[in-house]
Scaffold this motif. Structure first.
Motif, PDB file in Angstrom:
ATOM      1  N   PHE A 142       0.824  -1.207   0.000  1.00  0.00           N
ATOM      2  CA  PHE A 142       0.000   0.000   0.000  1.00  0.00           C
ATOM      3  C   PHE A 142       0.861   1.260   0.000  1.00  0.00           C
ATOM      4  CE2 PHE A 142      -2.375   3.368   2.127  1.00  0.00           C
ATOM      5  CZ  PHE A 142      -3.538   3.381   1.381  1.00  0.00           C
ATOM      6  N   ARG A 143       1.844   1.282   0.881  1.00  0.00           N
ATOM      7  CA  ARG A 143       2.673   2.488   0.979  1.00  0.00           C
ATOM      8  C   ARG A 143       3.510   2.700  -0.279  1.00  0.00           C
ATOM      9  NH1 ARG A 143       5.452   4.924   5.333  1.00  0.00           N
ATOM     10  NH2 ARG A 143       7.033   3.321   5.068  1.00  0.00           N
ATOM     11  N   LEU A 144       3.928   1.631  -0.889  1.00  0.00           N
ATOM     12  CA  LEU A 144       4.631   1.771  -2.158  1.00  0.00           C
ATOM     13  C   LEU A 144       3.729   2.435  -3.190  1.00  0.00           C
ATOM     14  CD1 LEU A 144       6.814   1.244  -4.273  1.00  0.00           C
ATOM     15  CD2 LEU A 144       5.986  -1.102  -4.470  1.00  0.00           C
ATOM     16  N   LEU A 145       2.483   1.990  -3.242  1.00  0.00           N
ATOM     17  CA  LEU A 145       1.556   2.539  -4.232  1.00  0.00           C
ATOM     18  C   LEU A 145       1.131   3.964  -3.875  1.00  0.00           C
ATOM     19  CD1 LEU A 145      -0.560  -0.613  -5.092  1.00  0.00           C
ATOM     20  CD2 LEU A 145       1.244   0.486  -6.425  1.00  0.00           C
ATOM     21  N   ARG A 182       2.393  -2.288 -12.056  1.00  0.00           N
ATOM     22  CA  ARG A 182       2.004  -3.642 -12.437  1.00  0.00           C
ATOM     23  C   ARG A 182       2.293  -4.610 -11.293  1.00  0.00           C
ATOM     24  NH1 ARG A 182       5.028  -5.502 -17.497  1.00  0.00           N
ATOM     25  NH2 ARG A 182       6.629  -5.359 -15.890  1.00  0.00           N
ATOM     26  N   ALA A 183       1.522  -5.667 -11.230  1.00  0.00           N
ATOM     27  CA  ALA A 183       1.703  -6.664 -10.172  1.00  0.00           C
ATOM     28  C   ALA A 183       3.143  -7.178 -10.145  1.00  0.00           C
ATOM     29  CB  ALA A 183       0.727  -7.819 -10.371  1.00  0.00           C
ATOM     30  N   SER A 184       3.664  -7.445 -11.319  1.00  0.00           N
ATOM     31  CA  SER A 184       5.026  -8.014 -11.360  1.00  0.00           C
ATOM     32  C   SER A 184       6.059  -7.005 -10.869  1.00  0.00           C
ATOM     33  CB  SER A 184       5.354  -8.472 -12.782  1.00  0.00           C
ATOM     34  OG  SER A 184       5.129  -7.420 -13.702  1.00  0.00           O
ATOM     35  N   ASP A 185       5.826  -5.727 -11.121  1.00  0.00           N
ATOM     36  CA  ASP A 185       6.751  -4.710 -10.618  1.00  0.00           C
ATOM     37  C   ASP A 185       6.710  -4.637  -9.093  1.00  0.00           C
ATOM     38  OD1 ASP A 185       7.621  -4.054 -13.117  1.00  0.00           O
ATOM     39  OD2 ASP A 185       6.219  -2.386 -13.379  1.00  0.00           O
ATOM     40  N   ILE A 186       5.502  -4.721  -8.563  1.00  0.00           N
ATOM     41  CA  ILE A 186       5.376  -4.712  -7.106  1.00  0.00           C
ATOM     42  C   ILE A 186       6.102  -5.911  -6.529  1.00  0.00           C
ATOM     43  CG2 ILE A 186       3.758  -4.767  -5.181  1.00  0.00           C
ATOM     44  CD1 ILE A 186       1.645  -3.601  -7.081  1.00  0.00           C
ATOM     45  N   ALA A 187       5.883  -7.061  -7.136  1.00  0.00           N
ATOM     46  CA  ALA A 187       6.524  -8.282  -6.654  1.00  0.00           C
ATOM     47  C   ALA A 187       8.041  -8.138  -6.665  1.00  0.00           C
ATOM     48  CB  ALA A 187       6.098  -9.466  -7.522  1.00  0.00           C
ATOM     49  N   TYR A 213      -2.219  -1.809 -10.547  1.00  0.00           N
ATOM     50  CA  TYR A 213      -2.923  -1.471  -9.314  1.00  0.00           C
ATOM     51  C   TYR A 213      -2.523  -0.082  -8.842  1.00  0.00           C
ATOM     52  CZ  TYR A 213      -4.321  -6.351  -8.934  1.00  0.00           C
ATOM     53  OH  TYR A 213      -4.873  -7.587  -9.163  1.00  0.00           O
ATOM     54  N   ALA A 214      -3.505   0.657  -8.338  1.00  0.00           N
ATOM     55  CA  ALA A 214      -3.224   1.989  -7.795  1.00  0.00           C
ATOM     56  C   ALA A 214      -4.072   2.196  -6.550  1.00  0.00           C
ATOM     57  CB  ALA A 214      -3.537   3.059  -8.842  1.00  0.00           C
ATOM     58  N   VAL A 215      -3.633   3.124  -5.732  1.00  0.00           N
ATOM     59  CA  VAL A 215      -4.358   3.419  -4.500  1.00  0.00           C
ATOM     60  C   VAL A 215      -5.654   4.154  -4.811  1.00  0.00           C
ATOM     61  CG1 VAL A 215      -4.337   4.854  -2.425  1.00  0.00           C
ATOM     62  CG2 VAL A 215      -2.336   3.485  -3.006  1.00  0.00           C
ATOM     63  N   ARG A 216      -6.714   3.784  -4.113  1.00  0.00           N
ATOM     64  CA  ARG A 216      -7.964   4.561  -4.159  1.00  0.00           C
ATOM     65  C   ARG A 216      -7.935   5.537  -2.984  1.00  0.00           C
ATOM     66  NH1 ARG A 216     -12.775   2.398  -2.858  1.00  0.00           N
ATOM     67  NH2 ARG A 216     -13.836   4.228  -3.675  1.00  0.00           N
ATOM     68  N   PHE A 217      -7.480   6.730  -3.244  1.00  0.00           N
ATOM     69  CA  PHE A 217      -7.316   7.683  -2.148  1.00  0.00           C
ATOM     70  C   PHE A 217      -8.640   8.020  -1.482  1.00  0.00           C
ATOM     71  CE2 PHE A 217      -3.402   8.155  -4.532  1.00  0.00           C
ATOM     72  CZ  PHE A 217      -2.459   8.196  -3.515  1.00  0.00           C
ATOM     73  N   GLU A 218      -9.685   7.937  -2.256  1.00  0.00           N
ATOM     74  CA  GLU A 218     -11.007   8.176  -1.691  1.00  0.00           C
ATOM     75  C   GLU A 218     -11.277   7.245  -0.509  1.00  0.00           C
ATOM     76  OE1 GLU A 218     -12.872  10.557  -2.279  1.00  0.00           O
ATOM     77  OE2 GLU A 218     -14.545   9.926  -1.016  1.00  0.00           O
ATOM     78  N   ALA A 219     -10.822   6.005  -0.637  1.00  0.00           N
ATOM     79  CA  ALA A 219     -11.046   5.034   0.439  1.00  0.00           C
ATOM     80  C   ALA A 219     -10.322   5.449   1.707  1.00  0.00           C
ATOM     81  CB  ALA A 219     -10.580   3.643  -0.004  1.00  0.00           C
ATOM     82  N   MET A 220      -9.152   6.011   1.540  1.00  0.00           N
ATOM     83  CA  MET A 220      -8.409   6.462   2.713  1.00  0.00           C
ATOM     84  C   MET A 220      -9.123   7.621   3.397  1.00  0.00           C
ATOM     85  SD  MET A 220      -6.049   4.693   3.631  1.00  0.00           S
ATOM     86  CE  MET A 220      -5.110   5.703   4.758  1.00  0.00           C
ATOM     87  N   TYR A 277       2.145   8.224   8.518  1.00  0.00           N
ATOM     88  CA  TYR A 277       2.921   7.077   8.034  1.00  0.00           C
ATOM     89  C   TYR A 277       2.260   6.449   6.814  1.00  0.00           C
ATOM     90  CZ  TYR A 277       5.373   2.608   8.059  1.00  0.00           C
ATOM     91  OH  TYR A 277       6.099   1.507   7.707  1.00  0.00           O
ATOM     92  N   LEU A 278       0.954   6.317   6.876  1.00  0.00           N
ATOM     93  CA  LEU A 278       0.233   5.677   5.772  1.00  0.00           C
ATOM     94  C   LEU A 278       0.393   6.471   4.474  1.00  0.00           C
ATOM     95  CD1 LEU A 278      -3.069   4.609   7.542  1.00  0.00           C
ATOM     96  CD2 LEU A 278      -1.348   3.094   6.551  1.00  0.00           C
ATOM     97  N   LEU A 279       0.401   7.773   4.605  1.00  0.00           N
ATOM     98  CA  LEU A 279       0.412   8.618   3.403  1.00  0.00           C
ATOM     99  C   LEU A 279       1.770   9.249   3.149  1.00  0.00           C
ATOM    100  CD1 LEU A 279      -3.083  10.251   3.900  1.00  0.00           C
ATOM    101  CD2 LEU A 279      -2.443   8.315   2.457  1.00  0.00           C
ATOM    102  N   GLU A 280       2.783   8.706   3.784  1.00  0.00           N
ATOM    103  CA  GLU A 280       4.125   9.274   3.678  1.00  0.00           C
ATOM    104  C   GLU A 280       4.597   9.353   2.239  1.00  0.00           C
ATOM    105  OE1 GLU A 280       8.031   8.563   6.394  1.00  0.00           O
ATOM    106  OE2 GLU A 280       7.383   6.855   5.186  1.00  0.00           O
TER     107      GLU A 280
END
Lengths: 139, 139
Positions: A30-33, A42-47, A81-88, B94-97
């Motif tokens: 999550f924090r990476l994204l 991409r999933a493979s990049d995250i992996a 995959y990307a973060v849905r900031f709205e959810a946060m 931290y979450l949004l760092e």
DNA sequence: TCCATATTTCGATGATCGTCGAATTATGGA
DNA sequence: TCCATAATTCGACGATCATCGAAATATGGA
């Protein structure tokens, strides 16, 4: 009857979202994204970046997406995959809802502030649908 | 040697805090205390309001406090718990760092905003210490 | 069409967690 | 001092979870 039952995805609850984040690997994803931003990865990049085996990562991505925290932006052979900031924003607002009984003397209305679109990453860049849970047993 | 080991409380990680919140009963306790504000609530009052058996609640309070999310304000026969709003600010930051790689064009610096004392419940009302983990096996 | 590749599902294992009754440990007043 | 009460720990149960290899499933080219 009984055929259409349980196909409608249950809305992701705050507990779902918190549980999804309450795990080292998923929190790292999550924090990476979050850092990457709306373009996603991409999933493979995250992996590769986090050194997580594909099968394990896939499980984590499913859980994060099912919780509404991630967004599957493109679904061809490679999935982004990307973060849905709205959810946060929703989650934080829920956590701090009616803080200090709404007494503005004690409490700057943090939740309201977060609910505004002044928050993070603007008014949500146009997305494909927040694809996710509607999983029915296929096959 | 070996006598003093593991008595120093490990600092609560983000995963600890998220795990603490990722459970229905504990989330209810936390949100109740958010509403109550800095004065906090006695354990028995929380138990009564949320209809949680004392033994169960005690476990949950220990987990929330150990994660740094709650503060044991008074420790006589009756114990008063209150939210440590500072912990929430830290967690959200931290979450949004480094959100969107810090690009302010994309991302209003939400984390920085939260880190400021303009956030919730002011500069943390004077508290007794964030009593918690240092638990050594007694008896 | 057929293959290489990206990703997901299956399945099994060990580990952690939520719950709560009963016993235990404080504390403050009578 | 002794008791009533507030709160915590102990202990044990069932349930859920993280991990990841192997197999299955798409997809986009050659």
């Amino acid at each position: 009857m009984e055929s259409q039952i349980a196909l409608v995805p249950a809305p992701a609850s705050a507990v779902d979202r918190l549980s999804a984040l309450a795990q080292t690997s998923r929190l790292n994803v999550f924090r990476l994204l979050v850092r990457i931003g709306p373009e996603g990865l991409r999933a493979s990049d995250i992996a590769a970046r986090l050194a997580i085996p594909p099968a394990t990562l896939s499980t984590h991505l499913r859980i994060l997406t099912g919780a509404g925290l991630l967004n599957l932006k493109a679904a061809s052979r490679e999935r982004v995959y990307a973060v849905r900031f709205e959810a946060m924003r929703e989650l934080i607002a829920y956590l701090l809802e009616d803080c200090c009984q709404g007494s503005a003397e004690v409490c700057t209305p943090l939740a309201g502030l977060l609910a505004s679109q002044a928050a993070c990453c603007g008014p949500a860049p146009k997305e494909t649908t927040h694809e996710a849970p509607a999983r029915s047993r296929r096959r």
